[in-house]
Design a protein around this motif. Sequence first.
Motif, PDB file in Angstrom:
ATOM      1  N   HIS A  81       0.856  -1.194   0.000  1.00 16.11           N
ATOM      2  CA  HIS A  81       0.000   0.000   0.000  1.00 16.11           C
ATOM      3  C   HIS A  81       0.888   1.238   0.000  1.00 16.11           C
ATOM      4  N   ARG A  82       0.639   2.133  -0.952  1.00 14.35           N
ATOM      5  CA  ARG A  82       1.518   3.290  -1.102  1.00 14.35           C
ATOM      6  C   ARG A  82       1.322   4.333  -0.007  1.00 14.35           C
ATOM      7  N   LEU A  83       0.157   4.350   0.638  1.00 18.12           N
ATOM      8  CA  LEU A  83      -0.066   5.244   1.782  1.00 18.12           C
ATOM      9  C   LEU A  83      -0.475   4.399   2.972  1.00 18.12           C
ATOM     10  N   GLU A 107      -2.229  12.810  -0.852  1.00 20.02           N
ATOM     11  CA  GLU A 107      -2.944  12.460  -2.085  1.00 20.02           C
ATOM     12  C   GLU A 107      -2.288  13.074  -3.305  1.00 20.02           C
ATOM     13  N   LEU A 128       0.981  11.185  -4.155  1.00 14.57           N
ATOM     14  CA  LEU A 128       0.737   9.852  -4.713  1.00 14.57           C
ATOM     15  C   LEU A 128       0.169   9.934  -6.119  1.00 14.57           C
ATOM     16  N   GLN A 129      -0.682  10.911  -6.368  1.00 12.70           N
ATOM     17  CA  GLN A 129      -1.232  11.069  -7.710  1.00 12.70           C
ATOM     18  C   GLN A 129      -0.196  11.581  -8.687  1.00 12.70           C
ATOM     19  N   ALA A 164       4.044   7.629  -9.457  1.00 13.75           N
ATOM     20  CA  ALA A 164       3.728   6.236  -9.131  1.00 13.75           C
ATOM     21  C   ALA A 164       4.822   5.574  -8.311  1.00 13.75           C
ATOM     22  N   SER A 217       6.046   6.384  -2.022  1.00 13.11           N
ATOM     23  CA  SER A 217       5.285   5.748  -0.954  1.00 13.11           C
ATOM     24  C   SER A 217       5.350   6.638   0.279  1.00 13.11           C
ATOM     25  N   GLN A 222      -7.535   9.279   0.330  1.00 15.33           N
ATOM     26  CA  GLN A 222      -7.775   8.279  -0.703  1.00 15.33           C
ATOM     27  C   GLN A 222      -6.656   7.254  -0.701  1.00 15.33           C
ATOM     28  N   ALA A 223      -7.018   5.977  -0.813  1.00 13.40           N
ATOM     29  CA  ALA A 223      -6.069   4.856  -0.901  1.00 13.40           C
ATOM     30  C   ALA A 223      -5.291   4.646   0.390  1.00 13.40           C
ATOM     31  N   GLU A 224      -5.736   5.243   1.495  1.00 16.82           N
ATOM     32  CA  GLU A 224      -5.043   5.077   2.766  1.00 16.82           C
ATOM     33  C   GLU A 224      -5.310   3.680   3.355  1.00 16.82           C
ATOM     34  N   TYR A 225      -4.236   3.048   3.826  1.00 13.65           N
ATOM     35  CA  TYR A 225      -4.363   1.799   4.584  1.00 13.65           C
ATOM     36  C   TYR A 225      -3.975   2.117   6.022  1.00 13.65           C
TER      37      TYR A 225
END
Length: 960
Positions: free
Chosen positions: A150-152, A246, A249-250, A253, A256, A268-271
């Motif tokens: 996961h990138r974030l 965000e 990350l946008q 690519a 991290s 967005q895309a947070e783990y």
Amino acid sequence: MNQVSDAVPRLLRFGRYTLALQRRELLADGVPVDLGGRAYDLLLALIEGNGKVISNEELMNSVWPGRVVEDNSLHAHMSALRKAFGDNRSLIRTVSGRGYQFTAEIEEAGAGSSLSLTQAHVPTNLPERVSELIGRESVVEKVCELVIAHRLLTLVGTGGIGKTRLGLEVARKLAPRFADGVWLAELGPMSDAELVPAMVALALGVLPVSGTVSAEHVALAVKGRSLLLILDNCEHLVDAAARIAEDLLQGSAQISIIATSREPLLAQAEYIYRVPPLEVPEESTRADDGAPATGAVALFMARVRASEPGFVPDRRFAELAATVCRCLDGIPLAIELAAVRCSALGIEELAARLDDRLRLLSGGRRTALPRHQTLLATFDWSFELLAQAERVVFRRLGVFAGNFSLAAAASVVADDAGDADDRGVHRADVPDHIGQLVAKSLVVAITVRGTVAYRLLETTRAYALQRLSAADEFVRCAAAHAAYYLGVLESAQAEFENLPPSGWQTISGRDIDNVRSALAWAYSPAGSADTAEALTVAAVPLWIHLSLVNECRIRVQQALSMGRAVHPGESKRDPARDMRLLAALGSALFYISMGPDARAAWTRSLELARELGDDDYQLRALWGLWVDRLDRGGYREGLRVAERFLVVAESAAEPYESRLGHRLIGISQHFLGDQIRAGEHLDRMVGSDTAPPNLAHIIRFQFDPWVTARVFQARIRWLRGFPDDAARIVVTTIAQAVSLNHSLSLVNSLGQGACLVSLLNGDFEAAQAHAALMEAHCTRHGIALWQAWGRCFSGAVLVRRGDVAAGLRIMQAGFADPVARHSPRYMVLLGEFASALGTSGDYREALAAIDEALQRAEQDEERWYLPELMCIKGRLLLLQSGAGAQDAAEGQFMQAIACARQQQVLSFELRAATALARLRSSSGRAQQAHAELLPVFERFTEGFGTADLREARALLDQLS
């Protein structure tokens, strides 16, 4: 080719050399070898041949896929590759008539060795590990897997749970995966969400020297980089942290992010990973059943052992240690605080007192309380074990955000002489009190540049502030804190003339967080308007040095607004302070938008400076208005402002001031086309010496004035027919700018000096190198306008070298910004752009572009480049086949010669004379052509290796 997807970077070794594939880096005995991109691609292509002979065609298809490349390009890069190998150049064998062969035996290094070597070269600002992370082995492994997946990843948990240390440990483990480094941005000291992008940019090393720092800017500056960023202590700025995460990350690519926070970012895309406490033994577990093996007890034992090296725990100790760790819920910070007190109290007393304290706070139901209250209990217990004076010092230290010195601490925490009774704090005792707090782990001692500094961990500071407010001392301490840092900044400002370039760096690294904290209090309802305004004025050099211009603008506008609210009557305003604030606003807007707001700020600052008789601020304001005139194409108006600057400067006490005025006049006259007078004024500025490096002139006038003067001196020397001298001067300016460690001065020396002179000389290799350095530096520091300038130079060089399509695309992208297109710095590139359009066959657009440039030159009186624009138009007219094209072109060349002679710019005269001679020769007038060109050529005394003189000599030989 050249794409490496392995989880761990692959290393290829041959002899003393190592090829790090993911980093595209060649190392000799572990030291990076300076190798260009094409040379690297050639090396990789040869290695991939596995000892086979590879033909020229195969190499060119591999290195330049889909492009037509001359053999000499391959030979040039092959020579560069062999040169990099030095005495080992025989590693590459030339097989006559067939191609090239790489002769070394290649072996691929194992994963273990690759980690250590690669990690050694990964850039980072992470602090050095000071102690082992105990009890987190499985958690570290788990979090490493999550970061990969996961990138974030946000590490969420209560204060003191160890989020930061866990994040740092994971970052160190994963460092080899990120070619562009692992970076830490500490948000804990921040109080303003608008400043989060600037803090992240500072951590990543991409802080701009111009423009507003936004999340979008930071994302653009690191686009395409492979890096890991830690956003630490986000809980009070979650929205801003989420936004920048965000955007980053946008934008890329390969980025991290690990965030640490007491609550999720909801990005967005947070783990989300909730950091667990250290493992504690069950109540039923006996010591001989392995209780010390749990993470919490292992940590407790290690910290006790650090205090008492000969310590050997018995079974009773282990059981009580397990009890303490359970009572503290396995929270690492609480365990460490308890362990420090163990040597003083003993394990029995420690366990008893800690348990009593927790039971008191929980009302008998400890499990019903959130963990942050458990940590609060630990702080309460630790706090009450302190002596009275230590308690006072500890809570008063809560006003410090970031590092502080003993002197700073004494100024804030000590009582006045009349108040320092038995219950107070004597200034002389402060060092001893802080030493005790360090020993008890309530204050951290760190070494910064060889000097010991102190700080409170964020959780500890929050507790200290709570105690400070409860004691009703916050306002007093915050006022003392602000007064101290106001004094630091004012003292530094008073020492400008003796302050070396590293001076503000030391201040900025040490004090920026505390200055921000002091400003936050001063601008708060409980603060002081006078302190806020004074501190804002004093902080301007700090902001300018760090290029935190948006932060500067926000605070200055806030100070001006506060002044109007607090002092609505103009007579109650402090005109001197307003003058400084307005000048600071003009300086900040200089980087953001030199428009009406900046102009108004400089104009009002000038009026106040005149009323007060303040020569310094008159000069600052006149400089700002001079820049404003030049940026709007008002060169004649700019000259008048420069002459006013000189009048004021000649009455100033500082002997260098009048020389600064000659610089402004010389630059104005250069643009207007009066190169003789321009050169005289710049010679008076530079003289026979260079001013000793200090930041006073840079803070006042944004650039180092001596660097700028030499840049324009080089331009004029080239125009007057001394290209070698011009090239030597620009090399000197680059070295001087580098020694100042000032980004804007370096970019100025490259863009207005080195790139231009190299391009005019036809030294395309040097021009490309300077443009690449300029573009990289602008990208790193977010100088958007000048970044486009550097790209346009690179495009112009590509066109000159024959890659017209690629160069033209780059230049078109650079000119897409209308602000850039009309900047006075772009006149040469407009000419190059028109030439490139003509070379590409787009004659209509080419003539439109050159006519636009000629019209602007006439309208704005930007005449210095006018002869060359006329010459370019002549060459463009010759590309057309219409009737009268030759006559029109001939007229342009003759106008260019006349204009060049009027300005006495021999280099442009030679260009126009050469073009005219070539035209006359093609129409059967060779004798006339030779007679007209020869006397121009013979007036040169140097520079015969430059492109223009080589072309003229070759034409003369052909005509004779």
